[in-house]
Design an enzyme around this catalytic site. Structure first.
Site, mmCIF file in Angstrom:
data_model
loop_
_atom_site.group_PDB
_atom_site.id
_atom_site.type_symbol
_atom_site.label_atom_id
_atom_site.label_comp_id
_atom_site.label_asym_id
_atom_site.label_seq_id
_atom_site.Cartn_x
_atom_site.Cartn_y
_atom_site.Cartn_z
ATOM 1 N N GLU A 224 -9.991 1.450 -6.785
ATOM 2 C CA GLU A 224 -9.878 0.114 -7.377
ATOM 3 C C GLU A 224 -11.182 -0.686 -7.298
ATOM 4 O O GLU A 224 -11.756 -0.839 -6.220
ATOM 5 C CB GLU A 224 -8.777 -0.669 -6.669
ATOM 6 C CG GLU A 224 -8.545 -2.055 -7.253
ATOM 7 C CD GLU A 224 -7.176 -2.578 -6.886
ATOM 8 O OE1 GLU A 224 -6.193 -2.166 -7.533
ATOM 9 O OE2 GLU A 224 -7.084 -3.388 -5.947
ATOM 10 N N LYS B 205 -12.378 -3.997 -7.078
ATOM 11 C CA LYS B 205 -11.819 -5.289 -6.654
ATOM 12 C C LYS B 205 -12.953 -6.099 -6.042
ATOM 13 O O LYS B 205 -13.223 -5.976 -4.846
ATOM 14 C CB LYS B 205 -10.693 -5.015 -5.648
ATOM 15 C CG LYS B 205 -10.015 -6.233 -5.112
ATOM 16 C CD LYS B 205 -8.672 -5.932 -4.445
ATOM 17 C CE LYS B 205 -8.752 -5.432 -3.042
ATOM 18 N NZ LYS B 205 -7.464 -5.544 -2.304
ATOM 19 N N LYS C 100 -5.259 -4.057 -13.611
ATOM 20 C CA LYS C 100 -4.596 -4.664 -12.458
ATOM 21 C C LYS C 100 -4.629 -6.175 -12.640
ATOM 22 O O LYS C 100 -5.685 -6.804 -12.620
ATOM 23 C CB LYS C 100 -5.362 -4.249 -11.202
ATOM 24 C CG LYS C 100 -4.604 -4.385 -9.917
ATOM 25 C CD LYS C 100 -3.692 -3.197 -9.704
ATOM 26 C CE LYS C 100 -2.788 -3.387 -8.510
ATOM 27 N NZ LYS C 100 -3.496 -3.687 -7.269
ATOM 28 N N GLU D 84 5.236 -1.991 -10.071
ATOM 29 C CA GLU D 84 4.996 -2.156 -8.631
ATOM 30 C C GLU D 84 6.226 -2.734 -7.945
ATOM 31 O O GLU D 84 6.825 -3.689 -8.428
ATOM 32 C CB GLU D 84 3.796 -3.084 -8.403
ATOM 33 C CG GLU D 84 3.514 -3.307 -6.927
ATOM 34 C CD GLU D 84 2.295 -4.180 -6.710
ATOM 35 O OE1 GLU D 84 1.192 -3.800 -7.171
ATOM 36 O OE2 GLU D 84 2.451 -5.252 -6.104
ATOM 37 N N ASN E 117 4.057 -1.022 -3.008
ATOM 38 C CA ASN E 117 2.935 -1.737 -2.400
ATOM 39 C C ASN E 117 3.218 -1.946 -0.915
ATOM 40 O O ASN E 117 4.204 -2.596 -0.551
ATOM 41 C CB ASN E 117 2.714 -3.089 -3.114
ATOM 42 C CG ASN E 117 1.322 -3.634 -2.834
ATOM 43 O OD1 ASN E 117 0.653 -3.204 -1.874
ATOM 44 N ND2 ASN E 117 0.871 -4.565 -3.654
ATOM 45 N N GLU F 251 0.448 2.207 -2.576
ATOM 46 C CA GLU F 251 -0.580 1.197 -2.819
ATOM 47 C C GLU F 251 -0.876 0.390 -1.543
ATOM 48 O O GLU F 251 0.049 0.010 -0.829
ATOM 49 C CB GLU F 251 -0.094 0.173 -3.861
ATOM 50 C CG GLU F 251 0.226 0.708 -5.228
ATOM 51 C CD GLU F 251 0.746 -0.433 -6.111
ATOM 52 O OE1 GLU F 251 1.636 -0.158 -6.926
ATOM 53 O OE2 GLU F 251 0.296 -1.580 -5.967
ATOM 54 N N SER F 252 -2.128 0.108 -1.339
ATOM 55 C CA SER F 252 -2.637 -0.864 -0.348
ATOM 56 C C SER F 252 -2.638 -0.333 1.092
ATOM 57 O O SER F 252 -1.740 0.394 1.515
ATOM 58 C CB SER F 252 -1.832 -2.169 -0.353
ATOM 59 O OG SER F 252 -1.870 -2.796 -1.590
HETATM 60 O O1 LIG Z 1 -5.635 -7.573 -2.028
HETATM 61 C C1 LIG Z 1 -5.244 -8.732 -1.800
HETATM 62 O O2 LIG Z 1 -5.777 -9.494 -0.981
HETATM 63 C C2 LIG Z 1 -4.072 -9.280 -2.559
HETATM 64 C C3 LIG Z 1 -3.658 -10.571 -2.290
HETATM 65 C C4 LIG Z 1 -2.604 -11.120 -2.999
HETATM 66 C C5 LIG Z 1 -1.941 -10.377 -3.947
HETATM 67 C C6 LIG Z 1 -2.342 -9.078 -4.226
HETATM 68 C C7 LIG Z 1 -3.396 -8.526 -3.533
HETATM 69 N N1 LIG Z 1 -3.819 -7.253 -3.785
HETATM 70 C C8 LIG Z 1 -3.308 -6.467 -4.858
HETATM 71 C C9 LIG Z 1 -3.222 -5.046 -4.563
HETATM 72 O O3 LIG Z 1 -2.189 -4.497 -4.869
HETATM 73 C C10 LIG Z 1 -4.375 -4.300 -3.964
HETATM 74 O O4 LIG Z 1 -5.559 -4.752 -4.548
HETATM 75 C C11 LIG Z 1 -4.349 -2.786 -4.125
HETATM 76 O O5 LIG Z 1 -3.101 -2.251 -3.859
HETATM 77 C C12 LIG Z 1 -5.382 -2.164 -3.197
HETATM 78 O O6 LIG Z 1 -5.117 -2.558 -1.870
HETATM 79 P P1 LIG Z 1 -6.173 -2.304 -0.701
HETATM 80 O O7 LIG Z 1 -6.513 -0.849 -0.704
HETATM 81 O O8 LIG Z 1 -5.477 -2.710 0.554
HETATM 82 O O9 LIG Z 1 -7.364 -3.135 -1.001
#
Ligand SMILES: O=C(O)c1ccccc1NCC(=O)[C@H](O)[C@H](O)COP(=O)(O)O
Length: 254
Positions: free
Chosen positions: A53, A55, A114, A158, A179, A209-210
């Site tokens: 991603e 970001k 996204k 999601e 997520n 995810e995340s």
């Molecule tokens: O990433 C954030 O801080 C966030 C805050 C509020 C709503 C959504 C958010 N993120 C969206 C996502 O789903 C993530 O960017 C994505 O899954 C990647 O997660 P990560 O690997 O933990 O950065």
């Protein structure tokens, strides 16, 4: 909107701006690069399917990464990324539709848009191979899934709870993300995927995810049934090619 009760102020703010945001003037028509085929190719080549991603920032990230997103995208693909996810939300994530357009032109892997899409006209902002719809925030998921598919998008729905997975399946979702980040409190717990992901649905592509940052996390999500993993922060923090390679080359048993 389905359920916005008790959510974090940052997410309230994201949703408030999403409600205000306009859509495109012309209906888009996409010839998408299929994600399931890309996942199969990665597995055949012995790589863990990672959706990397782009970001630049987020409500839970310190600072902003200002590198050229096209260069970041190319480095992620060099590192073995199966697909890319590009934030198009400008106010809280530093993304833009132009970034996605440029990235999609530069790479040949599937690209996920996204964003926090709430209405049909917002689907028409930019072409992408996949579009994200968040079950918790979309009023009529069936309607928006259908509208997205009519434009050619693959849809990643999601979820965060078992009830949302049911809603996604009822809406005919073929790609479901769980997520690990709770959008109510913004905390991350990898056991979410383990407890919420539906088991035994061969027809559904499952994305964890995340919160995935180590090879151990990758092994854990794969053992819990993830077909692919969506990773943002752990790849964006430092050398994105090396970070992507470390995760895509993790030994996993499937
Ligand atoms: O990433 C954030 O801080 C966030 C805050 C509020 C709503 C959504 C958010 N993120 C969206 C996502 O789903 C993530 O960017 C994505 O899954 C990647 O997660 P990560 O690997 O933990 O950065």
């Amino acid at each position: 909107m389905t359920d916005t009760g008790g959510i974090a102020p940052a997410v309230e703010s994201i949703l408030a701006t999403a409600r205000q945001r306009g859509g495109g003037d012309e209906r888009v028509s996409v010839d998408p690069r299929p994600l399931p085929a890309a996942i199969q190719r990665a597995e055949a080549a012995g790589r863990v399917p990672i959706i990397a991603e782009i970001k630049p920032t987020s409500p839970t990230t310190d600072g902003e990464r200002r590198d050229d997103p096209v260069e970041l995208a190319e480095q992620m693909v060099d590192g073995g990324a199966t697909a890319l996810s590009v934030l198009t939300e400008p106010e809280h994530f530093g993304g833009s539709p132009e970034t996605l357009r440029a990235v999609r032109e530069a790479v040949d892997v599937p690209v996920l848009r996204k964003d926090f899409i709430l209405r049909e006209d917002q689907l028409d902002t930019v072409e992408a191979d996949l579009i994200l719809l968040i079950a918790r925030f979309v009023d009529d998921l069936d309607e928006l899934v259908t509208a997205a598919r009519e434009r050619g998008f693959q849809v990643l729905v999601e979820t965060h709870t078992e009830a949302e997975v049911e809603t996604a399946l009822d809406a005919g979702a073929e790609i479901i993300g769980v997520n690990n980040r709770d959008l109510a409190r913004l905390d991350v717990d990898l056991s979410t995927f383990e407890s919420v992901a539906p088991s035994g649905s061969e027809d559904v592509t499952l994305i964890a995810e995340s919160g995935i940052s180590t090879q151990g996390d990758v092994e854990r999500m794969r053992a819990a049934g993830a077909d692919a993993l969506l990773v943002g922060s752990a790849i964006m923090d430092g050398d994105v090619a090396a970070n992507t390679r470390r995760l895509t080359t993790t030994e996993t048993e499937q």
